[in-house]
Design a protein around this motif. Structure first.
Motif, PDB file in Angstrom:
ATOM      1  N   LEU A 236       0.877  -1.164   0.000  1.00  0.00           N
ATOM      2  CA  LEU A 236       0.000   0.000   0.000  1.00  0.00           C
ATOM      3  C   LEU A 236       0.907   1.204   0.000  1.00  0.00           C
ATOM      4  CD1 LEU A 236      -2.445  -0.994   2.874  1.00  0.00           C
ATOM      5  CD2 LEU A 236      -2.722  -1.357   0.406  1.00  0.00           C
ATOM      6  N   LEU A 238       1.541   5.342  -0.454  1.00  0.00           N
ATOM      7  CA  LEU A 238       0.933   6.663  -0.453  1.00  0.00           C
ATOM      8  C   LEU A 238       1.621   7.535  -1.479  1.00  0.00           C
ATOM      9  CD1 LEU A 238       0.824   7.121   3.398  1.00  0.00           C
ATOM     10  CD2 LEU A 238      -1.149   6.814   1.894  1.00  0.00           C
TER      11      LEU A 238
ATOM     12  N   MET B   1       0.052  -5.976   5.369  1.00  0.00           N
ATOM     13  CA  MET B   1       0.545  -5.607   4.044  1.00  0.00           C
ATOM     14  C   MET B   1       1.745  -4.674   4.207  1.00  0.00           C
ATOM     15  SD  MET B   1      -3.101  -4.845   2.159  1.00  0.00           S
ATOM     16  CE  MET B   1      -2.491  -5.071   0.491  1.00  0.00           C
ATOM     17  N   ARG B   2       2.615  -4.708   3.211  1.00  0.00           N
ATOM     18  CA  ARG B   2       3.736  -3.783   3.255  1.00  0.00           C
ATOM     19  C   ARG B   2       3.216  -2.354   3.066  1.00  0.00           C
ATOM     20  NH1 ARG B   2       5.246  -7.167  -0.685  1.00  0.00           N
ATOM     21  NH2 ARG B   2       5.915  -5.655  -2.253  1.00  0.00           N
ATOM     22  N   THR B   3       3.848  -1.415   3.743  1.00  0.00           N
ATOM     23  CA  THR B   3       3.464  -0.019   3.572  1.00  0.00           C
ATOM     24  C   THR B   3       4.599   0.733   2.901  1.00  0.00           C
ATOM     25  OG1 THR B   3       4.295   0.567   5.754  1.00  0.00           O
ATOM     26  CG2 THR B   3       1.962  -0.020   5.597  1.00  0.00           C
ATOM     27  N   SER B   4       4.223   1.734   2.157  1.00  0.00           N
ATOM     28  CA  SER B   4       5.218   2.476   1.373  1.00  0.00           C
ATOM     29  C   SER B   4       4.742   3.907   1.199  1.00  0.00           C
ATOM     30  CB  SER B   4       5.367   1.771   0.013  1.00  0.00           C
ATOM     31  OG  SER B   4       5.966   2.616  -0.939  1.00  0.00           O
ATOM     32  N   ILE B   5       5.663   4.791   0.920  1.00  0.00           N
ATOM     33  CA  ILE B   5       5.285   6.192   0.684  1.00  0.00           C
ATOM     34  C   ILE B   5       6.154   6.764  -0.426  1.00  0.00           C
ATOM     35  CG2 ILE B   5       6.822   7.078   2.520  1.00  0.00           C
ATOM     36  CD1 ILE B   5       4.575   9.204   3.064  1.00  0.00           C
ATOM     37  N   ALA B   6       5.534   7.539  -1.299  1.00  0.00           N
ATOM     38  CA  ALA B   6       6.293   8.193  -2.367  1.00  0.00           C
ATOM     39  C   ALA B   6       7.087   9.351  -1.779  1.00  0.00           C
ATOM     40  CB  ALA B   6       5.348   8.702  -3.447  1.00  0.00           C
ATOM     41  N   ALA B  20      12.802  10.055   7.509  1.00  0.00           N
ATOM     42  CA  ALA B  20      11.465  10.238   8.100  1.00  0.00           C
ATOM     43  C   ALA B  20      10.578   9.027   7.823  1.00  0.00           C
ATOM     44  CB  ALA B  20      10.819  11.510   7.559  1.00  0.00           C
ATOM     45  N   ALA B  21      10.635   8.503   6.608  1.00  0.00           N
ATOM     46  CA  ALA B  21       9.791   7.352   6.256  1.00  0.00           C
ATOM     47  C   ALA B  21      10.175   6.139   7.105  1.00  0.00           C
ATOM     48  CB  ALA B  21       9.926   7.028   4.774  1.00  0.00           C
ATOM     49  N   ALA B  24       9.068   6.528  10.736  1.00  0.00           N
ATOM     50  CA  ALA B  24       7.617   6.409  10.917  1.00  0.00           C
ATOM     51  C   ALA B  24       7.154   4.976  10.749  1.00  0.00           C
ATOM     52  CB  ALA B  24       6.891   7.316   9.934  1.00  0.00           C
ATOM     53  N   GLY B  25       8.055   4.074  10.359  1.00  0.00           N
ATOM     54  CA  GLY B  25       7.691   2.664  10.308  1.00  0.00           C
ATOM     55  C   GLY B  25       7.285   2.148   8.939  1.00  0.00           C
ATOM     56  N   PHE B  26       7.523   2.936   7.871  1.00  0.00           N
ATOM     57  CA  PHE B  26       7.215   2.432   6.539  1.00  0.00           C
ATOM     58  C   PHE B  26       8.179   1.315   6.164  1.00  0.00           C
ATOM     59  CE2 PHE B  26       5.006   6.472   6.290  1.00  0.00           C
ATOM     60  CZ  PHE B  26       3.866   6.126   5.568  1.00  0.00           C
ATOM     61  N   GLU B  30       8.459   4.834  -2.719  1.00  0.00           N
ATOM     62  CA  GLU B  30       8.562   5.083  -4.153  1.00  0.00           C
ATOM     63  C   GLU B  30       9.557   6.215  -4.324  1.00  0.00           C
ATOM     64  OE1 GLU B  30       4.790   6.184  -5.918  1.00  0.00           O
ATOM     65  OE2 GLU B  30       3.701   5.109  -4.377  1.00  0.00           O
ATOM     66  N   GLU B  58      10.210   0.300  -3.606  1.00  0.00           N
ATOM     67  CA  GLU B  58       9.093  -0.437  -4.192  1.00  0.00           C
ATOM     68  C   GLU B  58       8.803  -0.004  -5.620  1.00  0.00           C
ATOM     69  OE1 GLU B  58       7.628  -2.920  -2.903  1.00  0.00           O
ATOM     70  OE2 GLU B  58       7.588  -2.788  -0.714  1.00  0.00           O
TER      71      GLU B  58
END
Lengths: 595, 595
Positions: A236, A238, B1-6, B20-21, B24-26, B30, B58
């Motif tokens: 998932l 963001l 589920m895996r978590t991700s952030i752009a 930071a990502a 925060a535990g991501f 991306e 990812e």
């Protein structure tokens, strides 16, 4: 040609706006109703001020939702109009703007609209006033200038004409050529504005206004459920383009982002978090202050009693019925002046509430207590407010009051209760704060509302529990300027706001004065007894009403960043008096203590 | 589920975002292309950093405008893709996002799209990479997720799947239920974002984003002509709801407002103002500085010669060819550090230019000169920059240089010229500044462009005269924070930017270093000779191209708020290298002198 500017186009108090318009060389102004209501000047004084400044009052605006309504409603509208025409006579304004109705009760009947506008024009004519009817681009049935003109033409009344507004015409893509078919003398007024074009296509929306799941209005969880049913097993991720996040510190934004994904996964059932433990009341509110005296004076005048003192810290417990306020003069107070620093949330399961908060990445606060103090779970809200999870007088759970020694046996006179708390959020943290309170505390977030402050727009959004025993109004300025001046406040529930306000004043308290213009508008809007109105005006009590009931409220002076509100709320009333906020804010600006 | 952030969702440098990502535990990120280009880390270093932080890469994104294009164009696209796949191998990223094309050259042919995406997937497969094809909501021919999926399905390639993005799906109002018909293993990626809904209806547009005539995109003058033809004789009244104006000081806003009405009336022929006198060049630029030494060092390295000194003030004239820079160490300098304080505009009729400026409410500056000094007309721009109307060496007109005593007879070596000036506007004054320059000075305002700074978005808008001898780029931050750090700059024209940069460096000047990643992207985008690329990288020269030609430019270190740019512009190139601005800004942030 004469030039004019609507007061709403400029920042500041009405006086500041008029002065600026005059200095810039304008010949006249449109007086925007809210500016008048919030002004301490009587209509005659505004008229004189404009005359001194060489400004004509070209228009008074707006009147809304007048036409094409059922008979009884139109009678009320005429009554309201008469009030406004009287006001305009005192102002010396001879043209009034009537916007096409957006009311759900309006009917799609041009003949009825023409007939009622004609009746309105009859009344206006008695006052020497002309009515300029304008199509709002989002009018319920009348939204184009040619449609408005057809109605005016059908009415055929000498005191009824049309008002053209370049925004309403051009934003709809109407062809302005048809304007030439309107006789010039029936164009009573012309309002001009430009706008960026296109203001917001989906590309702009995408590039600037995305937010994290749960902060906006999309059903992201619904979409995710479909994706999972399809068998997706990837991450998932963001992808959020947002002008504010681009400027905010990355660390807190990332935590907020991850919290949104945790809550989303919980919503679709792929992650299990500790159950939400919804708070059931406000156990206490803690003010920190470098100087207890001014706060103590206000609290005493509000009927609070200094009931207890913390055993190991310079913290007093002030109480009135169920309303408890801690006044902390410890070291933290010296840094930032008087402010609301902590909230004790009454909760059936403090440890469970803390577990959920921690699972949702709320910063758990270190325990700064003496070994003998009661154990209290606490986390920090996004704005830094400390949230304590409390169990007051409940068997088997530590009671925070055990750390306090009673100072008096007297039971604080009469029932008191917190109606709501209002906290100003740092600019970057508004959406984050609503998400936090919703997911971490299990509160419901209401819709956000815009409130006009004389020096900028504010947004406000309340989070509440189901029975309304916890209500927190989160507010934020439109931009990161000067938001520290927007105070925090504690609203105290009362069954009789008039009596409470009188007692407060009799005890030496100072209430925020509200301009007389506000009460004239109130008289036009609601059929309140004249005596009540006079009492409200005397005490500075504001009035609002929604489908569920009425709301009467008034405000104390401000100490540091904190002030108090006295609130009499009908059980069915759902709001916080947002309709009155701009008047209150203007009054606070004009009475702001020198800093 | 895996978590991700752009990475685009967070503020700051790439390193700050990754940290930071992770905190925060991501689980992953991306990597957004612009973040990589602006980073000083090599792809291998980014890979190692992510591994250290426990973050998977990812997705790498985006590739744009790839599919459904003519053969020759697709060959170029494949070449570009190969570069990116090599980069991804170094990064350790195995999924790439391909957005549906928005290119005007794209054809509406699903079969061609499927065929070309299949070819792309062939190439990707060689690198062990998967291609995730996503429908942009504003894609030229493919704008819905089901359409994108039909193309992926038709291609039937194992390395080609689809990427779903909640924003693109929900903003179009598509029914997400159809997602369930896509096999889960063909959904290669899921991007999540929420958004306020509805983002911007006409009501929001009206209440928050109106502006004064001439500041937006409406043809307000056209509308006014129709109203006048109808015979309207009432006032022109501005009714502008604008979040920024609500916060800005009323005085300057009112002046700006009145100026807009004056210009509007001139446009429709009901008011006559003194004719615009369009400036024909930059006579001089004045820097004020508390310490002449650092500025002098940079100017000397740029080949400027200290040519003259003011007779009565501590002002030196530095010159190179036609480029003249005054360095003022007078009292004003001590207040604000080194900044660009004044511009001398070459004009055929200084008195006429001043008359027009005054008629349009530009503040006329008091003459602070000794009796023997040349008379110079001057007004203040909205940002406070002083604008002098000059006639350099023109018979019958006072020459500002008469106040200076020559220090040298030597003719400053070789031709120099100002290409453009860039001025950062205070937040409130961006639209005002463009209107001012357009109406007061008669310059043309170009479209405004958004530029991503690591810490927020900037907007930039150029005003120019017809032959490009006066070009001023007005810039502003997205919000009133920290805009003073955005520097002003003077761009010097050169016929050979490589030689000029080498001379500057040989003379001891320091050029702004540009990350190597930028040059790899340049190699992917343009077929530039490898030697040129190597030279550009060595010197920090940036490259851009538009339909009219190429633009090569590099930057000096910053002194106070001021830096210099060396510019080699093909005559047909119309821009200012905005495509490179985010890389330049990131480099300036990472090399910013401690304050």
């Amino acid at each position: 040609m004469r030039t004019s500017i609507a007061t709403v186009s400029l920042s500041g108090s009405l006086t500041e706006k008029l002065t600026a318009a005059s200095r810039a060389g304008f010949d006249g102004v449109e007086i925007f109703e809210n500016d008048l209501l919030a002004a301490p000047l009587a209509p005659e004084e505004i008229r004189a001020r404009c005359a001194d400044l060489g400004l004509a009052i070209e228009l008074y605006q707006p009147m809304r939702d007048i036409e094409a309504v059922p008979k009884a409603e139109f009678a009320r509208n005429l009554r309201r109009a008469r009030h406004k025409f009287e006001l305009m006579r005192r102002l010396g304004a001879d043209t009034v703007l009537v916007c096409s109705s957006v009311a759900p009760t309006a009917v799609d009947d041009d003949a009825l609209a023409a007939e009622q506008l004609s009746e309105l024009a009859d009344l206006a004519q008695d006052f020497g006033i002309r009515v300029a009817y304008e199509a709002l681009a989002w009018g319920r049935h009348v939204s184009t200038y040619d449609h408005a003109w057809r109605i005016v033409e059908a009415a055929g009344h000498p005191a009824l004409g049309t008002c053209l507004d370049s925004f309403h015409i051009l934003s709809r893509g109407s062809d302005p050529k048809g304007i030439e078919d309107i006789p010039g003398e029936k164009i009573f007024f012309l309002q001009l504005a430009d706008a960026p074009q296109p203001a917001m296509d989906v590309l702009q929306w995408s590039r600037h206004h995305r937010c994290f799941p749960g902060q906006g209005g999309f059903d992201v969880a619904g979409l995710l459920r479909h994706v999972l049913r399809a068998g997706y097993t990837g991450p998932l991720s963001l992808e959020v383009f947002n002008d504010v996040f681009r400027q905010a510190e990355a660390g807190p934004t990332a935590i907020d982002a991850h919290r949104s994904l945790l809550a989303l996964q919980e919503a679709v059932g792929v992650v299990e978090l500790p159950e939400p433990v919804v708070p059931t009341g406000i156990a206490f509110t803690e003010l920190v202050t470098p100087d207890a005296e001014p706060v103590a004076a206000v609290l005493a005048a509000l009927g609070f009693v200094r009931a207890a003192r913390h055993r190991g810290k310079p913290v007093d417990l002030w109480q009135r019925g169920e309303a408890r306020i801690l006044v902390n003069t410890g070291p933290a107070a010296r840094r930032e002046g008087t402010r609301l620093a902590a909230i004790g949330l009454e909760t059936p399961d403090p440890a469970g509430a803390a577990r959920r908060a921690e699972a949702l990445l709320a910063p758990v606060l270190p325990r700064r207590r003496a070994p003998e103090d009661a154990s209290l779970e606490a986390v920090a809200a996004p704005d830094g407010t400390e949230l304590f999870f409390c169990a007051t007088s409940r068997a088997g759970l530590p009671d925070w009051r055990a750390d306090f020694d009673d100072l008096t046996d007297a039971d604080p006179a009469e029932g008191g209760r917190i109606d709501h708390l209002a906290l100003t959020q740092p600019w970057h943290h508004f959406d984050e704060a609503a998400l936090f309170h919703r997911t971490v505390l299990g509160l419901d977030a209401q819709d956000s509302v815009d409130v006009a402050d004389p020096y900028g727009l504010l947004r406000s959004r309340a989070v509440t529990n189901a029975d309304g025993t916890v209500r927190i109004a989160l507010g934020v300025g439109a931009a990161p300027v000067d938001d520290t001046v927007h105070a925090q406040h504690i609203a105290l529930a009362t069954d009789d706001v008039v009596a409470a306000a009188r007692r407060f004043r009799a005890a030496g308290g100072r209430l925020l004065p509200i301009p007389a213009n506000y009460y004239e508008d109130l008289a036009a809007r609601y059929e309140l007894p004249a005596d009540d109105l006079e009492t409200y005006r005397d005490l500075g009590i504001l009035y609002d009403r929604d489908a569920g009931g009425a709301f009467c409220h008034c405000y104390t002076e401000t100490v540091g960043r904190v002030f108090f509100e006295l609130v009499q709320r009908d059980p069915g009333y759902a709001g916080y008096g947002a309709a009155n906020a701009s008047v209150r804010l203007a009054a606070q600006h004009s009475h702001r203590p020198a800093r």
